[in-house]
Design a protein around this motif. Sequence first.
Motif, PDB file in Angstrom:
ATOM      1  N   ARG A 148       0.846  -1.187   0.000  1.00 59.97           N
ATOM      2  CA  ARG A 148       0.000   0.000   0.000  1.00 59.97           C
ATOM      3  C   ARG A 148       0.883   1.239   0.000  1.00 59.97           C
ATOM      4  N   ALA A 149       0.552   2.220  -0.832  1.00 60.43           N
ATOM      5  CA  ALA A 149       1.360   3.433  -0.919  1.00 60.43           C
ATOM      6  C   ALA A 149       0.456   4.659  -0.892  1.00 60.43           C
ATOM      7  N   VAL A 150       0.817   5.623  -0.055  1.00 62.63           N
ATOM      8  CA  VAL A 150       0.035   6.838   0.139  1.00 62.63           C
ATOM      9  C   VAL A 150       0.956   8.044  -0.048  1.00 62.63           C
ATOM     10  N   TYR A 151       0.484   9.034  -0.792  1.00 61.20           N
ATOM     11  CA  TYR A 151       1.244  10.285  -0.910  1.00 61.20           C
ATOM     12  C   TYR A 151       0.410  11.415  -0.351  1.00 61.20           C
ATOM     13  N   VAL A 152       1.042  12.253   0.479  1.00 59.38           N
ATOM     14  CA  VAL A 152       0.360  13.352   1.153  1.00 59.38           C
ATOM     15  C   VAL A 152       0.963  14.669   0.686  1.00 59.38           C
ATOM     16  N   GLY A 153       0.127  15.553   0.145  1.00 66.98           N
ATOM     17  CA  GLY A 153       0.626  16.836  -0.324  1.00 66.98           C
ATOM     18  C   GLY A 153      -0.415  17.921  -0.181  1.00 66.98           C
ATOM     19  N   ASP A 154       0.016  19.156  -0.396  1.00 67.98           N
ATOM     20  CA  ASP A 154      -0.874  20.302  -0.167  1.00 67.98           C
ATOM     21  C   ASP A 154      -1.234  21.046  -1.445  1.00 67.98           C
ATOM     22  N   CYS A 155      -0.970  20.429  -2.608  1.00 66.43           N
ATOM     23  CA  CYS A 155      -1.251  21.071  -3.898  1.00 66.43           C
ATOM     24  C   CYS A 155      -1.918  20.084  -4.852  1.00 66.43           C
ATOM     25  N   GLU A 156      -2.618  20.610  -5.837  1.00 66.40           N
ATOM     26  CA  GLU A 156      -3.243  19.760  -6.843  1.00 66.40           C
ATOM     27  C   GLU A 156      -2.205  18.902  -7.563  1.00 66.40           C
ATOM     28  N   TYR A 157      -1.042  19.467  -7.797  1.00 68.11           N
ATOM     29  CA  TYR A 157       0.043  18.737  -8.470  1.00 68.11           C
ATOM     30  C   TYR A 157       0.394  17.479  -7.694  1.00 68.11           C
ATOM     31  N   ASP A 158       0.415  17.561  -6.372  1.00 66.78           N
ATOM     32  CA  ASP A 158       0.725  16.392  -5.555  1.00 66.78           C
ATOM     33  C   ASP A 158      -0.311  15.294  -5.765  1.00 66.78           C
ATOM     34  N   VAL A 159      -1.570  15.690  -5.821  1.00 67.61           N
ATOM     35  CA  VAL A 159      -2.642  14.729  -6.050  1.00 67.61           C
ATOM     36  C   VAL A 159      -2.485  14.056  -7.408  1.00 67.61           C
ATOM     37  N   GLU A 160      -2.212  14.861  -8.418  1.00 72.07           N
ATOM     38  CA  GLU A 160      -2.063  14.332  -9.776  1.00 72.07           C
ATOM     39  C   GLU A 160      -0.894  13.352  -9.869  1.00 72.07           C
ATOM     40  N   CYS A 161       0.225  13.699  -9.243  1.00 73.58           N
ATOM     41  CA  CYS A 161       1.401  12.823  -9.280  1.00 73.58           C
ATOM     42  C   CYS A 161       1.137  11.527  -8.535  1.00 73.58           C
ATOM     43  N   ALA A 162       0.464  11.625  -7.405  1.00 71.38           N
ATOM     44  CA  ALA A 162       0.144  10.434  -6.624  1.00 71.38           C
ATOM     45  C   ALA A 162      -0.689   9.461  -7.446  1.00 71.38           C
ATOM     46  N   ILE A 172      -3.752  17.699   2.046  1.00 76.89           N
ATOM     47  CA  ILE A 172      -3.840  18.296   3.372  1.00 76.89           C
ATOM     48  C   ILE A 172      -4.065  19.798   3.272  1.00 76.89           C
ATOM     49  N   ALA A 173      -5.048  20.274   4.013  1.00 75.87           N
ATOM     50  CA  ALA A 173      -5.366  21.693   4.037  1.00 75.87           C
ATOM     51  C   ALA A 173      -4.380  22.440   4.930  1.00 75.87           C
ATOM     52  N   GLY A 174      -4.386  23.762   4.804  1.00 73.36           N
ATOM     53  CA  GLY A 174      -3.531  24.585   5.637  1.00 73.36           C
ATOM     54  C   GLY A 174      -2.170  24.853   5.048  1.00 73.36           C
ATOM     55  N   GLY A 175      -1.930  24.344   3.836  1.00 74.42           N
ATOM     56  CA  GLY A 175      -0.659  24.564   3.172  1.00 74.42           C
ATOM     57  C   GLY A 175      -0.746  25.691   2.157  1.00 74.42           C
ATOM     58  N   TYR A 176      -0.214  25.428   0.960  1.00 76.05           N
ATOM     59  CA  TYR A 176      -0.106  26.490  -0.037  1.00 76.05           C
ATOM     60  C   TYR A 176      -1.368  26.693  -0.873  1.00 76.05           C
ATOM     61  N   ARG A 177      -2.335  25.773  -0.766  1.00 77.31           N
ATOM     62  CA  ARG A 177      -3.539  25.880  -1.588  1.00 77.31           C
ATOM     63  C   ARG A 177      -4.785  25.741  -0.727  1.00 77.31           C
ATOM     64  N   SER A 178      -5.892  26.289  -1.212  1.00 77.18           N
ATOM     65  CA  SER A 178      -7.144  26.260  -0.451  1.00 77.18           C
ATOM     66  C   SER A 178      -7.786  24.879  -0.528  1.00 77.18           C
ATOM     67  N   VAL A 179      -8.725  24.639   0.382  1.00 74.34           N
ATOM     68  CA  VAL A 179      -9.455  23.369   0.372  1.00 74.34           C
ATOM     69  C   VAL A 179     -10.205  23.193  -0.945  1.00 74.34           C
ATOM     70  N   ALA A 180     -10.816  24.261  -1.433  1.00 72.11           N
ATOM     71  CA  ALA A 180     -11.569  24.174  -2.698  1.00 72.11           C
ATOM     72  C   ALA A 180     -10.651  23.771  -3.849  1.00 72.11           C
ATOM     73  N   ASP A 181      -9.453  24.339  -3.887  1.00 71.76           N
ATOM     74  CA  ASP A 181      -8.508  23.983  -4.943  1.00 71.76           C
ATOM     75  C   ASP A 181      -8.102  22.517  -4.824  1.00 71.76           C
ATOM     76  N   LEU A 182      -7.851  22.072  -3.605  1.00 63.46           N
ATOM     77  CA  LEU A 182      -7.472  20.678  -3.393  1.00 63.46           C
ATOM     78  C   LEU A 182      -8.599  19.734  -3.812  1.00 63.46           C
ATOM     79  N   GLU A 183      -9.808  20.064  -3.434  1.00 61.99           N
ATOM     80  CA  GLU A 183     -10.946  19.203  -3.785  1.00 61.99           C
ATOM     81  C   GLU A 183     -11.150  19.122  -5.285  1.00 61.99           C
ATOM     82  N   SER A 184     -10.785  20.182  -5.998  1.00 58.98           N
ATOM     83  CA  SER A 184     -10.958  20.186  -7.455  1.00 58.98           C
ATOM     84  C   SER A 184     -10.097  19.130  -8.135  1.00 58.98           C
ATOM     85  N   ALA A 185      -9.003  18.723  -7.468  1.00 56.15           N
ATOM     86  CA  ALA A 185      -8.119  17.699  -8.030  1.00 56.15           C
ATOM     87  C   ALA A 185      -8.611  16.288  -7.726  1.00 56.15           C
ATOM     88  N   MET A 186      -9.670  16.169  -6.937  1.00 54.97           N
ATOM     89  CA  MET A 186     -10.304  14.895  -6.598  1.00 54.97           C
ATOM     90  C   MET A 186      -9.348  13.900  -5.931  1.00 54.97           C
TER      91      MET A 186
END
Length: 207
Positions: A148-162, A172-186
Amino acid sequence: MTSTTDRETLVVFDWNGTVMDDVSRATNAMNQVLSHYDRDDITEDDVRRTFRLPMTEWTTALGLPDEAADLWSVEVSFLDAAARPEAHAVLLELRSAGVVVGVASAASEAAVVADARRCGLIDVIDLLATGVSDKTEYLRSVRRLADRAVYVGDCEYDVECARAAGFEAVAIAGGYRSVADLESAMPDVVVTDLGDVAGLVTATIRS
């Protein structure tokens, strides 16, 4: 850093904005760069609105040349920042549960190691990859280390790479991007605290 043999779960963290609570540092560093180009300062809200990865996408968004990304990295290395308050306890909890704990960051080795030592995190990290220009490529290279592998990041790019590397994507919220932006990356999940990551991972291990 310890052996990664015979562990079933791998959790890799982005560094800036994820393990480190350093939006203020990022803002101050970029304002030094903007000053170099005789540009006006930006605010932390501006960072959360404009930040992009790879770094050259951020400098482009700010109307700066690609070389400004390297200048920003240098400025960051001169500034201290704190880790998220829960960071040490969470990384230690994961390792104690038999998880391989990694970090993958575009930041320089000198900057990340200095942060990790100052914040008491260097001894709770198994894998440390710095200067990573392509996170998808790096994550694919370590995917074989665990079932099992998990990647944790605070940007949409992190989600896409994962996702591209076959990792579960935790934003994770509270970093460089808003919750709405993070959610947009699904991502698979958006959390507000690194402790939520430990809870998600260790609950599965115990079950």
